[in-house]
Design a protein around this motif. Structure first.
Motif, PDB file in Angstrom:
ATOM      1  N   PHE A  37     -57.064 -93.307 -29.968  1.00 38.30           N
ATOM      2  CA  PHE A  37     -57.364 -94.548 -29.790  1.00 38.30           C
ATOM      3  C   PHE A  37     -58.772 -94.681 -29.158  1.00 38.30           C
ATOM      4  CE2 PHE A  37     -52.990 -96.197 -29.898  1.00 38.30           C
ATOM      5  CZ  PHE A  37     -53.038 -97.070 -30.849  1.00 38.30           C
ATOM      6  N   ALA A  38     -59.397 -93.255 -28.856  1.00 34.35           N
ATOM      7  CA  ALA A  38     -60.733 -93.139 -28.373  1.00 34.35           C
ATOM      8  C   ALA A  38     -61.841 -93.406 -29.642  1.00 34.35           C
ATOM      9  CB  ALA A  38     -60.955 -91.753 -27.563  1.00 34.35           C
ATOM     10  N   HIS A  39     -61.302 -93.399 -30.769  1.00 37.03           N
ATOM     11  CA  HIS A  39     -62.201 -93.626 -31.983  1.00 37.03           C
ATOM     12  C   HIS A  39     -63.046 -94.743 -31.658  1.00 37.03           C
ATOM     13  CE1 HIS A  39     -63.362 -92.182 -35.827  1.00 37.03           C
ATOM     14  NE2 HIS A  39     -63.239 -93.314 -36.303  1.00 37.03           N
ATOM     15  N   GLY A  40     -62.514 -95.792 -31.243  1.00 37.45           N
ATOM     16  CA  GLY A  40     -63.374 -97.092 -31.251  1.00 37.45           C
ATOM     17  C   GLY A  40     -64.470 -96.659 -30.257  1.00 37.45           C
ATOM     18  N   ASP A  41     -64.345 -96.136 -29.196  1.00 38.14           N
ATOM     19  CA  ASP A  41     -65.185 -95.982 -28.165  1.00 38.14           C
ATOM     20  C   ASP A  41     -66.374 -95.018 -28.714  1.00 38.14           C
ATOM     21  OD1 ASP A  41     -64.528 -97.389 -25.599  1.00 38.14           O
ATOM     22  OD2 ASP A  41     -62.882 -96.180 -26.406  1.00 38.14           O
ATOM     23  N   ILE A  42     -66.353 -94.042 -30.023  1.00 36.07           N
ATOM     24  CA  ILE A  42     -67.240 -93.415 -30.518  1.00 36.07           C
ATOM     25  C   ILE A  42     -68.157 -94.278 -31.277  1.00 36.07           C
ATOM     26  CG2 ILE A  42     -67.522 -91.567 -32.458  1.00 36.07           C
ATOM     27  CD1 ILE A  42     -65.933 -90.325 -29.944  1.00 36.07           C
ATOM     28  N   ILE A  43     -67.890 -95.716 -31.513  1.00 37.43           N
ATOM     29  CA  ILE A  43     -68.711 -96.388 -32.190  1.00 37.43           C
ATOM     30  C   ILE A  43     -69.781 -96.850 -31.261  1.00 37.43           C
ATOM     31  CG2 ILE A  43     -68.790 -98.522 -33.297  1.00 37.43           C
ATOM     32  CD1 ILE A  43     -65.875 -98.285 -34.012  1.00 37.43           C
ATOM     33  N   MET A  44     -68.984 -97.111 -30.099  1.00 33.54           N
ATOM     34  CA  MET A  44     -70.061 -97.521 -28.961  1.00 33.54           C
ATOM     35  C   MET A  44     -71.172 -96.717 -28.672  1.00 33.54           C
ATOM     36  SD  MET A  44     -70.320 -96.732 -25.136  1.00 33.54           S
ATOM     37  CE  MET A  44     -68.581 -96.439 -24.788  1.00 33.54           C
ATOM     38  N   VAL A  45     -70.673 -95.023 -28.374  1.00 33.75           N
ATOM     39  CA  VAL A  45     -71.650 -94.084 -28.323  1.00 33.75           C
ATOM     40  C   VAL A  45     -72.605 -94.108 -29.345  1.00 33.75           C
ATOM     41  CG1 VAL A  45     -71.750 -91.334 -28.039  1.00 33.75           C
ATOM     42  CG2 VAL A  45     -69.900 -92.696 -27.077  1.00 33.75           C
ATOM     43  N   GLY A  46     -72.191 -94.139 -30.621  1.00 34.90           N
ATOM     44  CA  GLY A  46     -73.065 -94.397 -31.765  1.00 34.90           C
ATOM     45  C   GLY A  46     -74.147 -95.250 -31.666  1.00 34.90           C
ATOM     46  N   ALA A  47     -73.771 -96.343 -31.237  1.00 36.83           N
ATOM     47  CA  ALA A  47     -74.783 -97.621 -31.239  1.00 36.83           C
ATOM     48  C   ALA A  47     -75.602 -97.486 -30.034  1.00 36.83           C
ATOM     49  CB  ALA A  47     -73.702 -99.100 -30.764  1.00 36.83           C
ATOM     50  N   TYR A  48     -75.168 -96.701 -28.663  1.00 33.13           N
ATOM     51  CA  TYR A  48     -75.979 -96.531 -27.766  1.00 33.13           C
ATOM     52  C   TYR A  48     -77.115 -95.181 -27.983  1.00 33.13           C
ATOM     53  CZ  TYR A  48     -74.508 -99.304 -23.953  1.00 33.13           C
ATOM     54  OH  TYR A  48     -74.106-100.392 -22.929  1.00 33.13           O
ATOM     55  N   THR A  49     -76.644 -94.278 -28.986  1.00 31.56           N
ATOM     56  CA  THR A  49     -77.426 -93.318 -29.479  1.00 31.56           C
ATOM     57  C   THR A  49     -78.465 -93.925 -30.421  1.00 31.56           C
ATOM     58  OG1 THR A  49     -75.759 -91.905 -29.239  1.00 31.56           O
ATOM     59  CG2 THR A  49     -77.515 -91.047 -30.420  1.00 31.56           C
ATOM     60  N   SER A  50     -78.114 -94.848 -31.054  1.00 31.23           N
ATOM     61  CA  SER A  50     -79.109 -95.459 -32.099  1.00 31.23           C
ATOM     62  C   SER A  50     -80.344 -96.242 -31.253  1.00 31.23           C
ATOM     63  CB  SER A  50     -78.494 -96.390 -33.284  1.00 31.23           C
ATOM     64  OG  SER A  50     -79.437 -96.735 -33.899  1.00 31.23           O
ATOM     65  N   LEU A  51     -79.692 -96.778 -30.469  1.00 30.24           N
ATOM     66  CA  LEU A  51     -80.765 -97.740 -29.343  1.00 30.24           C
ATOM     67  C   LEU A  51     -81.704 -97.018 -28.773  1.00 30.24           C
ATOM     68  CD1 LEU A  51     -81.332-100.687 -28.236  1.00 30.24           C
ATOM     69  CD2 LEU A  51     -79.615-100.132 -26.537  1.00 30.24           C
ATOM     70  N   ILE A  73     -66.108 -85.509 -39.022  1.00 35.05           N
ATOM     71  CA  ILE A  73     -66.215 -86.289 -40.126  1.00 35.05           C
ATOM     72  C   ILE A  73     -65.997 -87.655 -39.712  1.00 35.05           C
ATOM     73  CG2 ILE A  73     -65.630 -86.992 -42.579  1.00 35.05           C
ATOM     74  CD1 ILE A  73     -65.445 -83.895 -43.274  1.00 35.05           C
ATOM     75  N   GLY A  74     -64.887 -87.840 -39.075  1.00 36.02           N
ATOM     76  CA  GLY A  74     -64.388 -89.258 -38.715  1.00 36.02           C
ATOM     77  C   GLY A  74     -65.225 -89.889 -37.701  1.00 36.02           C
ATOM     78  N   SER A  75     -65.905 -89.028 -36.711  1.00 35.02           N
ATOM     79  CA  SER A  75     -66.955 -89.612 -35.900  1.00 35.02           C
ATOM     80  C   SER A  75     -68.043 -90.122 -36.460  1.00 35.02           C
ATOM     81  CB  SER A  75     -67.305 -88.462 -34.736  1.00 35.02           C
ATOM     82  OG  SER A  75     -65.857 -88.163 -34.118  1.00 35.02           O
ATOM     83  N   ALA A  76     -68.575 -89.175 -37.445  1.00 34.77           N
ATOM     84  CA  ALA A  76     -69.805 -89.264 -38.124  1.00 34.77           C
ATOM     85  C   ALA A  76     -69.698 -90.647 -39.011  1.00 34.77           C
ATOM     86  CB  ALA A  76     -70.142 -88.224 -38.948  1.00 34.77           C
ATOM     87  N   LEU A  77     -68.593 -90.984 -39.487  1.00 30.99           N
ATOM     88  CA  LEU A  77     -68.415 -92.247 -40.245  1.00 30.99           C
ATOM     89  C   LEU A  77     -68.320 -93.448 -39.025  1.00 30.99           C
ATOM     90  CD1 LEU A  77     -65.664 -91.307 -42.649  1.00 30.99           C
ATOM     91  CD2 LEU A  77     -68.085 -91.979 -43.297  1.00 30.99           C
ATOM     92  N   ALA A  78     -67.932 -93.122 -38.090  1.00 32.20           N
ATOM     93  CA  ALA A  78     -67.875 -94.257 -36.825  1.00 32.20           C
ATOM     94  C   ALA A  78     -69.392 -94.620 -36.603  1.00 32.20           C
ATOM     95  CB  ALA A  78     -67.109 -93.770 -35.712  1.00 32.20           C
ATOM     96  N   ALA A  79     -70.076 -93.549 -36.505  1.00 33.84           N
ATOM     97  CA  ALA A  79     -71.514 -93.491 -35.995  1.00 33.84           C
ATOM     98  C   ALA A  79     -72.221 -94.493 -37.260  1.00 33.84           C
ATOM     99  CB  ALA A  79     -72.156 -92.428 -35.953  1.00 33.84           C
ATOM    100  N   ILE A  80     -71.962 -94.317 -38.543  1.00 32.60           N
ATOM    101  CA  ILE A  80     -72.647 -95.085 -39.433  1.00 32.60           C
ATOM    102  C   ILE A  80     -72.207 -96.747 -39.247  1.00 32.60           C
ATOM    103  CG2 ILE A  80     -72.559 -95.494 -42.122  1.00 32.60           C
ATOM    104  CD1 ILE A  80     -72.576 -92.541 -42.221  1.00 32.60           C
ATOM    105  N   ALA A  81     -70.932 -96.635 -39.037  1.00 31.43           N
ATOM    106  CA  ALA A  81     -70.226 -98.088 -38.793  1.00 31.43           C
ATOM    107  C   ALA A  81     -70.844 -98.869 -37.912  1.00 31.43           C
ATOM    108  CB  ALA A  81     -68.719 -97.924 -38.563  1.00 31.43           C
ATOM    109  N   SER A  82     -71.247 -98.006 -36.706  1.00 30.65           N
ATOM    110  CA  SER A  82     -71.742 -98.554 -35.519  1.00 30.65           C
ATOM    111  C   SER A  82     -73.318 -99.035 -35.889  1.00 30.65           C
ATOM    112  CB  SER A  82     -71.863 -97.529 -34.307  1.00 30.65           C
ATOM    113  OG  SER A  82     -73.046 -96.432 -34.395  1.00 30.65           O
ATOM    114  N   VAL A  83     -73.881 -98.493 -36.695  1.00 27.99           N
ATOM    115  CA  VAL A  83     -75.169 -98.836 -36.840  1.00 27.99           C
ATOM    116  C   VAL A  83     -75.111-100.127 -37.880  1.00 27.99           C
ATOM    117  CG1 VAL A  83     -77.570 -98.544 -37.891  1.00 27.99           C
ATOM    118  CG2 VAL A  83     -76.393 -96.734 -36.580  1.00 27.99           C
TER     119      VAL A  83
END
Length: 294
Positions: A36-50, A197-207
């Motif tokens: 259930f922390a997977h959703g917050d990986i998206i948030m980390v990806g969005a901030y990293t991108s920003l 791999i799952g977290s990298a996909l979440a990062a792509i999804a975040s952008v």
């Protein structure tokens, strides 16, 4: 034509759900853990991108290229989370893993709220705003990229799982940890690779998500993660094609509900779908009833 436009909008947001859902499905299928922390990986990806944007602009690179540092940071975070939080509890009751996952989620959210404040930050335009006209329908460039990229990544992941050494190791690990170890598979590394791999996909999804909804804040991954989890359950959690199908179906239903019924009821419909699926077919669209080993 309005109906077709809503279908395309649904496929766009459904593509994002599908990418995130793939991470849920991979981790559950191989590690038997609902992260259930997977959703917050998206948030980390969005901030990293920003925060990568100023550096990339100085280098003359496009904003979409910030997807690469986001993937690296999220993959490392996924591996670190697995090693510190989940690996020590691998043989514990599932409720322990579930509570730990919720704890990791709250930890990430509160850390980012403390570091970057809860305020919403605007995200620059990721893709060209040029409209594409096809069959009398006008839709934006980002929609096409999101849908096509999701399909391409889904196919690539499927081929990776079926045809590579590491993919086959993941499939073997998902069947039986002990047997996988006996044939020389490093189970710890395999599960850690799954998280990466799952977290990298979440990062792509975040952008892709901020390209459609251009704002970032510490709680942005909560609802997105829950909806992606519902998509995984809908398609059949633990089954990769099911995650994609579930994401697309959920996105289309949400888009049509917002357009023709009420935007306020859209989330209610999503959670209603979860309840109906759990009552009628708990294993999801592509899931099969398999007796649990004892």
């Amino acid at each position: 034509m309005e109906f077709l436009l809503q279908i395309i909008n649904g496929l766009q947001i459904g593509s994002i759900y599908a990418l995130v859902s793939l991470g849920y499905t991979m981790v559950y299928g191989i590690a038997q853990l609902i992260n259930f922390a997977h959703g917050d990986i998206i948030m980390v990806g969005a901030y990293t991108s920003l925060f990568s944007i100023p550096i990339f602009q100085k280098m003359g690179l496009p904003i979409w290229a910030t997807i690469f540092p986001a993937m690296i940071i999220c993959a490392l975070l996924g591996m670190l989370t697995e090693k510190i939080a989940y690996r020590p509890l691998r043989n514990s009751p599932r409720i322990s893993n579930l509570i730990t996952a919720i704890g990791v989620s709250l930890f990430l959210e509160n850390i980012f709220m403390k570091l970057f404040t809860p305020n919403t930050r605007a995200f620059p335009k990721v893709f060209s705003q040029v409209s594409i006209h096809l069959f009398g329908i006008s839709f934006n460039y980002g929609s096409v990229i999101t849908i096509l990229l999701t399909l391409a990544l889904s196919i690539a992941l499927h081929l990776f799982m079926k045809n590579t050494k590491y993919g086959k190791a993941m499939l073997a690990t998902s069947e039986d940890y002990g047997a996988a170890t006996l044939v020389g598979i490093n189970v710890n590394f395999t599960i850690q690779l799954t998280f990466a791999i799952g977290s990298a996909l979440a990062a792509i999804a975040s952008v892709l998500y901020v390209s459609a909804y251009p704002q970032v804040q510490p709680l942005m991954g909560s609802m997105l993660g829950i909806k992606a989890f519902i998509a995984a359950v809908l398609g059949g959690i633990g089954i990769l094609p099911g995650a994609v199908i579930g994401g697309f179906i959920l996105g289309i239903i949400e888009s049509l509900t917002r357009a023709y019924l009420s935007s306020q009821l859209a989330d209610a419909f999503v959670f209603g779908i979860l309840i109906i699926v759990l009552l009628i077919k708990p294993t999801g669209i592509l899931g099969k009833n398999i007796k649990e080993k004892v």
